[in-house]
Design an enzyme around this catalytic site. Sequence first.
Site, PDB file in Angstrom:
ATOM      1  N   HIS A 148     -58.886  20.845 -50.367  1.00 21.60           N
ATOM      2  CA  HIS A 148     -59.404  19.556 -49.896  1.00 21.60           C
ATOM      3  C   HIS A 148     -60.500  19.041 -50.810  1.00 21.60           C
ATOM      4  CE1 HIS A 148     -57.893  20.625 -45.642  1.00 21.60           C
ATOM      5  NE2 HIS A 148     -57.051  19.837 -46.250  1.00 21.60           N
ATOM      6  N   GLU A 155     -34.160  20.513 -55.099  1.00 23.60           N
ATOM      7  CA  GLU A 155     -35.212  21.420 -55.566  1.00 23.60           C
ATOM      8  C   GLU A 155     -34.810  22.887 -55.459  1.00 23.60           C
ATOM      9  OE1 GLU A 155     -38.842  20.568 -53.384  1.00 23.60           O
ATOM     10  OE2 GLU A 155     -37.775  20.246 -51.518  1.00 23.60           O
ATOM     11  N   ASP A 164     -40.555  22.751 -57.211  1.00 25.03           N
ATOM     12  CA  ASP A 164     -39.828  23.873 -56.618  1.00 25.03           C
ATOM     13  C   ASP A 164     -38.594  24.245 -57.434  1.00 25.03           C
ATOM     14  OD1 ASP A 164     -41.219  24.856 -54.385  1.00 25.03           O
ATOM     15  OD2 ASP A 164     -40.790  23.005 -53.311  1.00 25.03           O
ATOM     16  N   CYS A 198     -39.550  13.293 -58.434  1.00 24.52           N
ATOM     17  CA  CYS A 198     -40.893  13.193 -57.853  1.00 24.52           C
ATOM     18  C   CYS A 198     -41.722  14.451 -58.054  1.00 24.52           C
ATOM     19  CB  CYS A 198     -40.814  12.815 -56.380  1.00 24.52           C
ATOM     20  SG  CYS A 198     -40.020  14.081 -55.373  1.00 24.52           S
TER      21      CYS A 198
HETATM   22  C1  PEP Z   1     -41.360  19.451 -55.647  1.00 18.47           C
HETATM   23  O1  PEP Z   1     -41.065  20.568 -55.227  1.00 18.47           O
HETATM   24  O2  PEP Z   1     -41.184  19.081 -56.823  1.00 18.47           O
HETATM   25  C2  PEP Z   1     -41.996  18.471 -54.763  1.00 18.47           C
HETATM   26  C3  PEP Z   1     -42.233  17.243 -55.149  1.00 18.47           C
HETATM   27  O3  PEP Z   1     -42.358  18.911 -53.528  1.00 18.47           O
HETATM   28  P1  PEP Z   1     -43.690  19.735 -53.234  1.00 18.47           P
HETATM   29  O4  PEP Z   1     -44.520  19.771 -54.488  1.00 18.47           O
HETATM   30  O5  PEP Z   1     -44.351  19.031 -52.111  1.00 18.47           O
HETATM   31  O6  PEP Z   1     -43.131  21.069 -52.860  1.00 18.47           O
HETATM   32 MG    MG Z   2     -41.000  20.959 -53.087  1.00 15.94          MG
END
Ligand code: PEP
Ligand code: MG
Length: 590
Positions: free
Chosen positions: A198, A440, A464, A511
Amino acid sequence: MTNTNEMELHLRGITASPGICIGKAYLVGREGVDVVDKYFISEDNLQNEIKRFKAAVKNAKDNLSEIIEATPEELREHAHILETHKVLYKDKMLYGKTIETITKERVNAEWALKKVVSNVKAMFRNMTDSYLQGRVDDIIHVSGSIMQYLVGAKVVDIAAIDKRVILVAVDLSPAETSQIQLEKIKGFITDHGGKTSHTGIIARSLEIPAVLGLDNATRIIKNDDIIIVDGTAGIVIVNPTEQTLIQFEEQKAGYEEYKAVITRESYIPAETLDGIRLQVLGNIELPEEVVSVIDYGGDGIGLYRTEFQYLSRPDIPTEHELFDKYKDVIEVMAPKPVTIRTLDISADKAVPYATDSTEKNPALGLRGIRYCLQRQDIFKPQLRAILRASVFGNVRIMFPMISCYDEVLHAKRILREAADSLDKEGLDFNKNIKMGIMIETPSAVIMADVMARDVDFFSLGTNDLVQYSLAVDRVNKKVAHLYQPLNPAIIRMIKHVADVAKDKGVDLFMCGEMAGDPVNIPILLGLGIEKLSMNPQSIPVVKNIIKSLDVKNARMFIKKVLKETTDTGVTELVMTTYGNILFETGYTGI
Ligand code: PEP
Ligand code: MG
């Protein structure tokens, strides 16, 4: 740590908030708190000792309430983090256990508290999940403030600091960080903490440079030492030489000027030299971050991580509470798109009602969509909230951690049930809402052609995907050298998904963090990925780079990339081909 000359020291930590600041160190001490004596309490005095502990808890809690009251407007959005801490003061694991230890072991309150916190730390030691680590940090922060009252140590009053300084602390709690006055504090560094804590999140909101996880900065740095904090590179330089100072002053001025220019230009669409328009979107965790996406010129929100609303409270948020939050974000962003990812939480994350610390491999456990499919009492209200909010703008719904086709079908079924229930109640929602999945896991890559039958879009979650494909824990420092998004295996996987998406007419986004790293952009462009979502601060530099690239060239370039056999080979190829463009447009190094 490397010693570059007699005086100048370079410390390396974790980048928490970018930018450079130079100034005098101000050590935020917690004298007396770390060294705690053990002594026994007589039977007669046990109740008094418990009262003393309770008084310390009350004082610490009252102090926190005052801090929340005094939180400046721009940080109000983080008050819920502090509210969580208020709840933790009476947490069974902390409050109850400490009283129990005082009573059973007849020891002083300080010792009992210290023992309880050590046990909590030991219990969570083997869990690498960053959210969970964050919650352990919360317990440590809360117990630290109780300890301050118990030992009578001076309570850190960051709001009262009246010099232009850089804070140096073992750790800063979110409560302390939120007291930072921007006109006084240039930046901060800490021994503990990580990017997803945080404290790191607040630092990014404040937009002050911060480096965390330096291990022993408080032992090396003394009050009034001159230090340079390079939050972009995650480096702290102690007692810099004249030459280093000049170099960083220049770098700082250059960075600030560059940031101002690209932020101004970030409103201009990201169009390549040969006229292909890309979408550059932002990832957000807190609804309030929507402002950063707009300020940095984002074309929408490509990933709204919804976990925070569940993590920062002891109970399950209601459909109505979620609806309100989603509606705010959607309305502010409209008509630009908002992709809301359903809860990506699991037993390994410290949500009070979903805590199962017995999982041996939490990353492979009951997480993401698997958890939601089992907990429809949690999943359905979220789906209803998203659907209801969808009428206020341009919304997409996205399911995380899909590892088999059944999950897509099952999730869709529940989505349909949620929609039907709204229909029955006569509540409005967008009946044509776009639905997609995160890609992912390697199995989702391989089955992408099948998955494509049932979804409107894919979003590559490379954070991931790299972890699961290369079998490298994304938060384990010991194997960090193997965590390489440019490993040829990953590039081939992305290519496969991009080809399937094109063939099947499915929209494709990325993303994961990979999308926000400038060095990857020529490759992603060459692979045909034209919708990139990233942390908002990376938007201007990525847009800037896109404007200097040519898709036709990138497509030729990718043929060479696909012949490379190692990640270093790929990186070298990028740098020899695109190094000049990258540096000219603001890339600061690998
Ligand atoms: C990812 O795994 O790339 C993703 C965007 O999700 P998070 O980072 O929230 O696991
Ligand atoms: Mg992820």
